[in-house]
Design a protein around this motif. Structure first.
Motif, PDB file in Angstrom:
ATOM      1  N   PHE A 321       0.511  -1.401  -0.212  1.00  0.00           N
ATOM      2  CA  PHE A 321       0.480   0.169  -0.005  1.00  0.00           C
ATOM      3  C   PHE A 321       0.929   1.046  -0.010  1.00  0.00           C
ATOM      4  O   PHE A 321       0.659   2.448   0.171  1.00  0.00           O
ATOM      5  CB  PHE A 321      -0.996  -0.577   1.239  1.00  0.00           C
ATOM      6  N   ASP A 322       1.813   1.278  -0.447  1.00  0.00           N
ATOM      7  CA  ASP A 322       3.174   1.973  -0.066  1.00  0.00           C
ATOM      8  C   ASP A 322       3.325   3.018  -1.417  1.00  0.00           C
ATOM      9  O   ASP A 322       3.671   3.562  -1.224  1.00  0.00           O
ATOM     10  CB  ASP A 322       4.305   2.031   0.521  1.00  0.00           C
ATOM     11  N   GLN A 328      -6.252   2.670   1.107  1.00  0.00           N
ATOM     12  CA  GLN A 328      -6.141   1.502   2.359  1.00  0.00           C
ATOM     13  C   GLN A 328      -7.484   1.779   3.662  1.00  0.00           C
ATOM     14  O   GLN A 328      -8.175   1.047   3.696  1.00  0.00           O
ATOM     15  CB  GLN A 328      -5.496   2.370   3.568  1.00  0.00           C
ATOM     16  N   SER A 378      -7.651  -1.529   4.828  1.00  0.00           N
ATOM     17  CA  SER A 378      -6.974  -2.673   4.137  1.00  0.00           C
ATOM     18  C   SER A 378      -5.540  -2.061   4.406  1.00  0.00           C
ATOM     19  O   SER A 378      -5.277  -0.641   4.607  1.00  0.00           O
ATOM     20  CB  SER A 378      -7.368  -2.799   2.762  1.00  0.00           C
ATOM     21  N   TYR A 379      -4.272  -3.349   4.856  1.00  0.00           N
ATOM     22  CA  TYR A 379      -3.048  -2.982   5.343  1.00  0.00           C
ATOM     23  C   TYR A 379      -2.359  -3.852   4.546  1.00  0.00           C
ATOM     24  O   TYR A 379      -3.061  -5.371   4.894  1.00  0.00           O
ATOM     25  CB  TYR A 379      -3.343  -2.889   6.760  1.00  0.00           C
ATOM     26  N   THR A 381      -0.655  -6.653   6.089  1.00  0.00           N
ATOM     27  CA  THR A 381      -1.220  -8.037   7.022  1.00  0.00           C
ATOM     28  C   THR A 381       0.437  -8.308   7.919  1.00  0.00           C
ATOM     29  O   THR A 381      -0.110  -9.056   9.200  1.00  0.00           O
ATOM     30  CB  THR A 381      -2.422  -8.788   7.383  1.00  0.00           C
ATOM     31  N   ASN A 383       3.026  -7.116   7.925  1.00  0.00           N
ATOM     32  CA  ASN A 383       3.718  -5.056   8.809  1.00  0.00           C
ATOM     33  C   ASN A 383       3.725  -5.457  10.112  1.00  0.00           C
ATOM     34  O   ASN A 383       2.577  -6.236  10.880  1.00  0.00           O
ATOM     35  CB  ASN A 383       3.584  -4.121   8.238  1.00  0.00           C
ATOM     36  N   SER A 388       0.484  -1.027  11.350  1.00  0.00           N
ATOM     37  CA  SER A 388      -0.542  -0.660  10.819  1.00  0.00           C
ATOM     38  C   SER A 388      -0.977  -0.250  11.662  1.00  0.00           C
ATOM     39  O   SER A 388      -1.782   0.403  10.842  1.00  0.00           O
ATOM     40  CB  SER A 388      -0.905  -2.441  10.269  1.00  0.00           C
ATOM     41  N   GLN A 391      -0.846   3.736  10.147  1.00  0.00           N
ATOM     42  CA  GLN A 391      -1.635   3.825   9.235  1.00  0.00           C
ATOM     43  C   GLN A 391      -3.503   3.953   9.684  1.00  0.00           C
ATOM     44  O   GLN A 391      -3.688   4.442   9.025  1.00  0.00           O
ATOM     45  CB  GLN A 391      -1.340   2.859   7.940  1.00  0.00           C
ATOM     46  N   LEU A 392      -3.583   2.714   9.860  1.00  0.00           N
ATOM     47  CA  LEU A 392      -4.712   2.943  10.351  1.00  0.00           C
ATOM     48  C   LEU A 392      -5.662   3.903  11.407  1.00  0.00           C
ATOM     49  O   LEU A 392      -6.555   5.170  10.683  1.00  0.00           O
ATOM     50  CB  LEU A 392      -5.750   1.798  10.862  1.00  0.00           C
TER      51      LEU A 392
END
Length: 658
Positions: A321-322, A328, A378-379, A381, A383, A388, A391-392
């Motif tokens: 996702f980077d 996300q 979405s992430y 998973t 990591n 994560s 990020q959320l």
């Protein structure tokens, strides 16, 4: 002589027997009845051209009364022309509805043979005129007449066959065997929350598999699934996924349809109505409800392979996702004022598609769909969990800012997080304020004493010293390894976790910590132990420390814990997480779902409990709403769940009240 007489009589015997048979047959009644089975009886009463080559009994009677049965078999176009002329002559008689229905069914049978769009359109027009008389003196067909349901289907399938795939909903002219048809469309009806709907795919012919329940909304019109498109690339964190299909209804509006359809010039309008823009149907009104295939529209989105291929790609590739091309945090419809966000966070090697059954069921509840909206996170998973979770947190903050926050809409300050498995751990990271407790569980020295760049120190502070987000009011843990997963402690899990490729930012932070600060660490920061898999081991420092940190009191927490069988809870598990690991004290409620696997999101008991909790949240936000939570809870217990009082571990479900 006597001998010859006997011989003659014997010779005449066959003729006498034949005469006797004729005489006896004359005594049989030309009309007879016989008993059928219930299923055969139903089929005999309801058969039509919709389910095979046989016409309905009513249409056969129309043909027979007008001596058109043989003509229909040999010259169908001639029979249709004759029947249309007869219908025009019977406009003011009680025969008109029967004639219109017969014309619709006959055109449909002809259209199936010829696949002519004009014949399909004629099917739809005659069915519309039968169902919608739109005249003060005309009586609507009684809803108890089987032809009403059949005409609704003929109208839908007639439109489906006429417009084809994809459907063109623009203004258009049709040349029919008996008339010209002009249909006008309003381009503004393509707009959906500021986006333009396109690629209108019919759903009437689709067979959906892979979802437990199939939901449709009965009514008139052709159900479609459309794609919303924006002229500009959104630069907000909150976006509607480009995979979504919007359920749309296509309907015709024809003034005085019975008179128009029997003329040589017909005019009408094409009307498009998305599901979330339809009004409630008043049963006392003459306006019929609109038909939708909402599950089929969702299934089209879920059938795209890239949704499912991301599960393992997203696990192994921490950079998934980077690149900025994949959102996300996304929703399946734009935010609407007053609707509280429910953010669904999937587990390891999973994807938002795993919530499909739950969301499909919950959206059927009007109390849910009118007051909540579903966002999905979405992430990658594999990591590290704090990464994560950060990020959320950032995605939610950005989305709230883009939408104006609780100041613009108080419902945005009433977020519910639902996390499955690892997703529950991410959710917890947003509802704790551990200060330096989590950091101290992982490191020997304070963050300020480490020799690190400011950017790295700021990142570690945000990831490992979080504060609870005030907008989150409720949290549902599903199959969450609060004390770790025994599978994550296996050597094979460590091997798989070692295959994960981490983002550059994680590699840089790890390198900076290890350069000159190795003596400050309590944990092993080798690649095999840095990611989420080892972190969820019951023996990891991260897991042990996180388990000791409670959710802040302002957040109402709930646990849904599946177990595979009827084993005592102290030895029960779901195949991945034990009950004892998923159980935490001080939750508002805990539901044990018996005979369920770790992936319990689609279990009807789990879905019913999520619904109950959301209605509890709705009652807390809107005091005038009363969901009857106790009744809901008893129903869940009946269908397979057992509520566990906090601090206790009952071996059997509590008795349900009658």
């Amino acid at each position: 002589m006597p001998f010859r007489s006997l011989t003659a009589r014997r010779a005449q015997a066959p003729f006498l027997m034949a005469a006797l048979a004729v005489l006896l047959s004359g005594c049989a009644t030309p009309v007879s009845v016989h008993t059928m089975g219930l299923a055969d009886s139903y089929r005999e009463r309801t058969h039509s051209a919709l389910d095979g080559p046989r016409l309905s009994t009513q249409t056969q009677s129309v043909l027979e009364r007008q001596n058109l049965t043989d003509t229909w078999k040999k010259h169908p176009q001639q029979a249709l022309a004759t029947l249309r002329a007869s219908t025009q002559a019977r406009f003011y008689t009680p025969d008109l509805p029967s004639q219109l229905f017969a014309l619709s069914e006959l055109n449909y049978q002809l259209a199936r043979k010829t696949q002519a769009p004009a014949a399909f359109m004629a099917t739809a027009l005659y069915a519309y005129a039968y169902l919608q008389p739109d005249a003060p003196t005309a009586e609507r067909p009684t809803p108890y007449d089987t032809r009403v349901q059949q005409a609704s289907a003929l109208y839908m399938l007639g439109l489906t066959g006429a417009f084809g795939s994809p459907v063109n909903p623009d203004s258009q002219r049709w040349t029919l065997p008996f008339a010209t048809l002009d249909l006008y469309a309003n381009p503004a009806e393509r707009l959906w929350h500021g986006q333009t709907l396109s690629d209108f795919q019919p759903t009437a012919r689709l067979k959906v598999s892979g979802l437990q329940n199939l939901y449709t909304t009965p009514g008139l019109g052709e159900p479609l699934a459309a794609v919303p498109q924006s002229d500009s690339q959104p630069n907000t964190a909150f976006t509607v996924t480009d995979k979504v299909r919007v359920p749309v209804n296509l309907n015709l509006s024809i003034a005085d349809p019975r008179r128009q359809i029997l003329s040589d010039r017909i005019t009408g309008r094409i009307i498009l109505t998305p599901l979330d823009q339809t009004t409630q149907f008043d049963t006392k009104s003459d306006t019929p409800p609109l038909q939708y295939d909402q599950t089929a529209a969702r299934a089209i989105s879920l059938s795209q392979p890239e949704i499912w291929s991301s599960e393992y790609k997203g696990f192994l590739d921490g950079r998934f996702f980077d690149n900025g091309r994949r959102s996300q945090l996304f929703a399946i419809e734009p935010h609407q004022h007053g609707r509280m966000p429910v953010i669904l966070i999937h587990g390891t090697a999973s994807s938002p598609g795993r919530w499909a059954d739950m969301v499909n069921d919950l959206l059927q509840d009007k109390d849910i769909s009118n007051n909540f909206e579903f966002w999905f996170f979405s992430y990658a998973t594999g990591n590290p969990i704090p990464y994560s979770a950060l990020q959320l947190r950032r995605a939610i903050k950005k989305a709230l800012a883009d939408l104006g926050g609780p100041q613009a809409d108080p419902a945005l300050g009433q977020i519910t997080l639902i996390g499955h498995s690892q997703g529950g751990l991410l959710a917890k990271m947003l509802t704790i304020s551990p200060q330096d407790h989590l950091w101290n569980g992982l490191m020997k020295r304070p963050l300020s004493s480490l020799d690190l760049p400011k950017r790295t120190s700021r990142f570690l502070d945000q990831a490992l010293m979080p504060t609870a987000m005030p907008e989150i009011r409720r949290e549902i843990f599903i199959s969450t390894p609060q004390h770790g997963s025994y599978l994550a402690g296996l050597s094979i899990a460590h091997f798989i976790g070692g295959l994960v490729t981490f983002p550059v930012s994680i590699k840089d932070v790890t390198k900076q910590i290890m350069n000159g600060n190795a003596d400050a660490m309590k944990l092993d920061m080798s690649p095999g132990r840095l990611g989420s898999v080892y972190a969820m081991s019951p023996h990891s420092a991260f897991m042990r420390t996180l388990a000791s940190i409670p959710v802040v009191p302002d957040v109402a927490t709930h646990s849904i814990i599946p177990v595979q069988d009827d084993s005592p809870l102290n030895v029960a598990d779901d195949g991945v997480v034990t009950y004892e690991s998923a159980h935490i004290p001080d939750v508002r409620s805990e539901l044990v779902v018996r005979h369920s696997s770790h992936s319990t999101q689609a279990n009807p008991v789990t879905i019913a409990e999520v619904r109950r909790i959301l209605l509890e949240q709705l009652a807390a936000f809107r005091p005038d709403f009363h969901p009857g939570g106790d009744v809901d809870r008893r129903n869940i217990v009946r269908i397979g769940g057992s509520y566990t009082p906090v601090g206790a571990q009952p071996e059997t479900p509590p008795a349900a009240s009658p």
